[in-house]
Design a protein around this motif. Structure first.
Motif, mmCIF file in Angstrom:
data_model
loop_
_atom_site.group_PDB
_atom_site.id
_atom_site.type_symbol
_atom_site.label_atom_id
_atom_site.label_comp_id
_atom_site.label_asym_id
_atom_site.label_seq_id
_atom_site.Cartn_x
_atom_site.Cartn_y
_atom_site.Cartn_z
ATOM 1 N N ARG A 27 5.034 21.956 2.624
ATOM 2 C CA ARG A 27 4.435 20.835 2.461
ATOM 3 C C ARG A 27 4.858 19.949 1.570
ATOM 4 O O ARG A 27 5.665 18.718 2.281
ATOM 5 N N ASP A 28 4.756 19.834 0.387
ATOM 6 C CA ASP A 28 5.515 18.704 -0.504
ATOM 7 C C ASP A 28 7.062 19.078 -0.463
ATOM 8 O O ASP A 28 7.621 18.030 -0.467
ATOM 9 N N HIS A 225 -0.374 20.242 -10.612
ATOM 10 C CA HIS A 225 0.699 20.198 -9.400
ATOM 11 C C HIS A 225 1.341 18.944 -10.226
ATOM 12 O O HIS A 225 1.272 17.755 -10.080
ATOM 13 N N HIS A 227 5.256 16.863 -10.759
ATOM 14 C CA HIS A 227 6.551 16.262 -10.178
ATOM 15 C C HIS A 227 7.522 16.197 -11.398
ATOM 16 O O HIS A 227 7.088 16.166 -12.554
ATOM 17 N N ASN A 261 9.206 18.908 -7.198
ATOM 18 C CA ASN A 261 8.025 19.649 -7.858
ATOM 19 C C ASN A 261 8.561 20.552 -8.904
ATOM 20 O O ASN A 261 9.781 20.899 -8.890
ATOM 21 N N LYS A 534 0.766 8.609 2.703
ATOM 22 C CA LYS A 534 -0.476 9.113 1.926
ATOM 23 C C LYS A 534 -1.249 7.780 1.771
ATOM 24 O O LYS A 534 -0.803 6.655 1.519
HETATM 25 ZN ZN ZN Z 1 3.055 16.252 -4.766
#
Ligand code: ZN
Ligand code: KIV
Length: 536
Positions: A27-28, A225, A227, A261, A534
């Motif tokens: 996904r990311d 989560h 980055h 990430n 987003k």
């Molecule tokens: Zn993210």
């Protein structure tokens, strides 16, 4: 004012505790430019993630495109009994419905809803006041939980909520949102550093504050989560673990938007190598780290830098004489992890054309590949053809051959004949024939600045696409003048990025194969929607 380190930064738990490894490569990671994957490629990565032992696979963002929806649905149906499969949704009814439609037939599933909470996102992106953000988050978490609970076998709906850009959100407001969304049914609250702004002590304090101030925090798992914009994603995630987070969101090779990430392999090996300090166990089969990294790199075309921690080619290479001396006496002098623990096959046994099928199969397995018989046969044929051209075939040659065959997406065009020449005083020219998947053949010739340029022009003319070459790299797969050359290209087509890789003992041919692969990817993705922006 500079922050002083908190006094309680390190309190190792008395007994080992476990942590949930949530992988968001599909996904990311996939949102990273040029890293989009076909459904079959996503299925292959999902299989590798299951073998690796991740606890949750975030398989995609179902509302983003029909392809994303189908990928989440297939992954959930295939692997939903072995691990938890998660789908992402914004705080919107149609997003959540779509995510649930993709997941609902699978056994162990989670819906992950998110809404930005920071002032900067509230004012400039969402144009929503704090009260509205809070109301929407609570309503949508509740909507998700109720929807999931309608399935008779689900007693506790597995709902994750993320206040996007949490690292830049006012702490009081963050605490309020977290408390209210847990009350509404979130079982995991994920605290994202969306723009990679946090530092380790800062993020430690955020998690610590949530633990102290949110009255119902014990009813949910705290997740993080991070980055990597400041290169701190792994350090920040580990600081959160120290503060009490018990889920980490991460990707293979640190893939992800911008600087990526937090890298799964680094986090897992940090927790394992420093078990004395963290006292945390994961379910990861660490011997699958290296093969999984290679698979993701091969499928996305995103190379792993040589000196990348854990999975870089040089991660276990000791060059300096003093190190080599120490290593010979006792490997622990300079080695904190054993290469085999991460699945790095250190030996470089040489195979040749007389090695035989059996020895070749053994080597493929040792290198961490599981191939079905049809692919194995093709790779074996490639190996024999290569061994005819070069005397010694090394592990890196075998890995390159396997990856080329195993991750070959069905191509619209394949190259049947190729001829190129250049040199001083001549006009560089390429003549190429391609066969279309419908069976017809098309050929053309072009000139260029050099034979590679001529070949690229020629391919564009046959395929009927204008592309811009953004990156071109050539490397020798193994050593020796007869080594295979591997060419990787990045092209831009109608605003989208595609990667291609080609392999041959002739680097001009490898260049043409790489370019053709990228053009084929662009043809395959025609009509595929870009990722939904987003926002609310
Ligand atoms: Zn993210
Ligand atoms: O970085 C981020 O904030 C995200 C959320 C969707 C969790 O990816």
């Amino acid at each position: 004012m500079p922050q002083s380190p908190p006094a309680t930064r390190h309190q190792p738990p008395a007994n080992s505790q476990s942590i949930t490894i949530f992988d968001t490569t599909l996904r990311d990671g996939e949102q990273s430019p040029g890293c989009s994957m076909s459904i079959d490629e996503k299925m292959e990565v999902a299989r590798a993630l299951v073998e690796l032992g991740v606890d949750v696979i975030e398989a995609g963002f179902p509302i983003a495109s029909p392809g994303d929806f189908e990928a989440v649905r297939r992954i959930a149906r295939t692997y939903g009994e072995q691990t938890t499969i998660c789908g992402l949704a914004r705080c919107r009814v149609d997003d959540i419905d779509r995510a649930w439609d993709a997941l609902k037939d699978a056994q162990d599933v989670r819906v992950h809803v998110f809404l930005a909470t920071s002032a900067i996102h509230r004012e400039h992106k969402l144009k929503m006041a704090k009260e509205e953000i809070l109301r929407r988050s609570v309503e949508m978490v509740k909507y998700t939980a109720d929807k999931m609970a309608a399935r008779p076998d689900i007693t506790t709906p597995n709902v994750e909520f993320s206040p996007e850009d949490a690292a830049r959100t006012e702490l009081d407001f963050l605490c309020e949102v977290v408390e209210k969304t847990i009350e509404a049914g979130a079982t995991t609250v994920n605290i994202p550093d969306t723009v990679g702004y946090a530092t380790p002590n800062h993020f430690f304090n955020v998690i610590k504050t949530l633990k102290e101030k949110v009255s119902n925090i014990d009813r949910a798992v705290i997740s993080t989560h991070c980055h990597n914009d400041l290169g701190l994603a792994v350090a920040n995630s580990l600081a959160c673990v120290e503060a009490g987070a018990r889920q980490i969101e991460c990707t293979i090779n640190g893939l992800g938007e911008r600087a990526g990430n937090a890298a799964l392999e680094e986090l897992v090996m940090a927790l394992r190598t420093r078990h004395d300090y963290y006292g945390i166990d994961t379910n990861i089969n660490t011997e699958r780290l290296f093969p999984t990294s290679r698979l993701v790199s091969s499928i996305t075309g995103m190379k792993v830098q040589r000196n990348k921690a854990i999975v870089g080619q040089n991660a276990f290479a000791h060059e300096a004489g003093i190190h080599q001396h120490g290593m010979l006496q006792n490997s622990s002098t300079y080695e904190i992890m054993r290469p085999q623990d991460v699945g790095f096959v250190g030996t470089n046994l040489v195979l040749g054309k007389h090695s035989g099928r059996h020895a070749f199969r053994d080597r493929v397995v040792q290198l961490g590949y599981t191939l079905d018989e049809e692919i194995f046969q093709k790779v074996f044929d490639d190996f024999i053809a290569l061994a005819d051209k070069k005397k010694d075939v090394y592990d890196s040659d075998i890995a390159a051959l396997v990856e080329q065959r195993a991750h070959q997406a069905p191509a619209t065009w394949t190259m049947t004949t190729f001829h190129a020449f250049g040199g001083t005083g001549t006009i560089p020219t390429a003549t190429i024939a391609l066969t279309h998947e419908d069976g017809h053949t098309s050929q053309d010739a072009s000139t260029g600045d050099g034979p590679v340029d001529a070949a690229f022009h020629c391919l564009e003319r046959i395929v009927g696409i204008d592309a811009t070459l953004r990156e071109y790299n050539v490397r020798s797969v193994s050593s020796g003048k007869d080594a295979m050359g591997e060419v990787t290209v990045e092209i831009d087509c109608q605003g989208r990025t595609y990667h291609g890789k080609g392999l041959s003992t002739d680097i001009i041919e490898a260049s043409a194969l790489a370019y053709l692969q990228a053009l084929n990817k662009s043809l395959a993705s025609n009509g595929r929607e870009p990722h939904a922006a987003k926002g609310v």
